[in-house]
Scaffold this motif. Sequence first.
Motif, PDB file in Angstrom:
ATOM      1  N   GLU A  79       0.828  -1.208   0.000  1.00 23.71           N
ATOM      2  CA  GLU A  79       0.000   0.000   0.000  1.00 23.71           C
ATOM      3  C   GLU A  79       0.860   1.254   0.000  1.00 23.71           C
ATOM      4  N   SER A  80       1.959   1.227   0.751  1.00 26.72           N
ATOM      5  CA  SER A  80       2.876   2.365   0.779  1.00 26.72           C
ATOM      6  C   SER A  80       3.503   2.588  -0.591  1.00 26.72           C
TER       7      SER A  80
ATOM      8  N   GLU B 246       0.844   3.990  -3.018  1.00 26.69           N
ATOM      9  CA  GLU B 246       0.490   5.384  -2.729  1.00 26.69           C
ATOM     10  C   GLU B 246       1.506   6.353  -3.330  1.00 26.69           C
ATOM     11  N   LYS B 247       2.769   5.951  -3.334  1.00 28.82           N
ATOM     12  CA  LYS B 247       3.830   6.818  -3.863  1.00 28.82           C
ATOM     13  C   LYS B 247       3.899   6.787  -5.385  1.00 28.82           C
TER      14      LYS B 247
ATOM     15  N   LYS C 110      -5.784   1.120  -6.295  1.00 29.07           N
ATOM     16  CA  LYS C 110      -5.592   2.335  -7.092  1.00 29.07           C
ATOM     17  C   LYS C 110      -6.647   2.488  -8.192  1.00 29.07           C
TER      18      LYS C 110
END
Length: 335
Positions: free
Chosen positions: A61-62, A65-66, A91
């Motif tokens: 997830e990290s 997100e980036k 996403k």
Amino acid sequence: MLFNSNIVKQDGLSKKIIENVNKDDLFLYSQTSLDLVDDYEIDKASAINRKEVGINRAEIESFAEKGNFSRIISLGNGQTSDIAKYISYIKKIPHICIPSIFSTNVSFTDKSCLKEGEVKKTFQSKPPETVVIDYDLISRSNFSYHYYGLCDILSIYTALEDWKISSIDTGEHIDDFCYNIAETLIKILEKQLPIILCKSRESLDAILNLVVMSGYITNIYGSGRPESGSEHIFSKELESKIDIFHAISVSIGALIMSKLQNKNHNIIRKLVDDLGLLQEAEAGGVTRDLISSALIYANKNRDRYTVLNRADIDEKKANELISEIFEGYIFTETK
């Protein structure tokens, strides 16, 4: 979303897709699968080895997100597809999936098996919009690996019995439609096994059809209940102790659980023997001690009602079961 994956069969298509990856795409790959592609050229900025992302949900997830990408293309199998499907889901971007072997039904389900801390769990994801079947690519893999996907069919045998046990003991509802489809897949596997063992293009088509349908059953029912029971609970424990193919752990689990269910496990034994899965397990370092330990922990860590809820398995009973089931085959000594 049940049957929304568009399956495209075209030889040589995987290389064309890889070479047309652009800066807005995420190309997620396993190195083993990428090595099967001849003379490819890729945009290094868009290509990420799935090991760099990891299998932990929080880390995925990290990473997602980036990332500033509008489409994901995955080349690989189990973990690669699981990661890609989850990123696509969170996403809300399209996903083109290119499997290199038919080792699981993961390319056709709406679930991803990821880690939460150190524990493997199943999370909601979504099936790929497109699954590319490129036999030029697939035929370069060891054919035995394609047999591994059939273990998600083999597990139906014990999973359906677990479902019946739960219905008797807890009143859990059995969906007759999904139950009957799953039962039919077992019969098709038995009937088509001679073709499958020929290791031909026809064999690959037969395996693909079975793997696709086993994945869709999961999507239709909403969970893996029709094909995932005590054998998968065991397999998760064994896989936490040794790095082996999912198919190997499931096949061992199916043999043990069918014995606990007091079912004739000769059908499973024949399929497992014909596919050479126990020999692969022994070569991969599986021992009696590992099986015993996984069985004891599986008995304690049940995540759905199965025959394990009726069992009381300690070390003595585990070893007795293993000796009875595997004596004369493998796992006779601890390495």
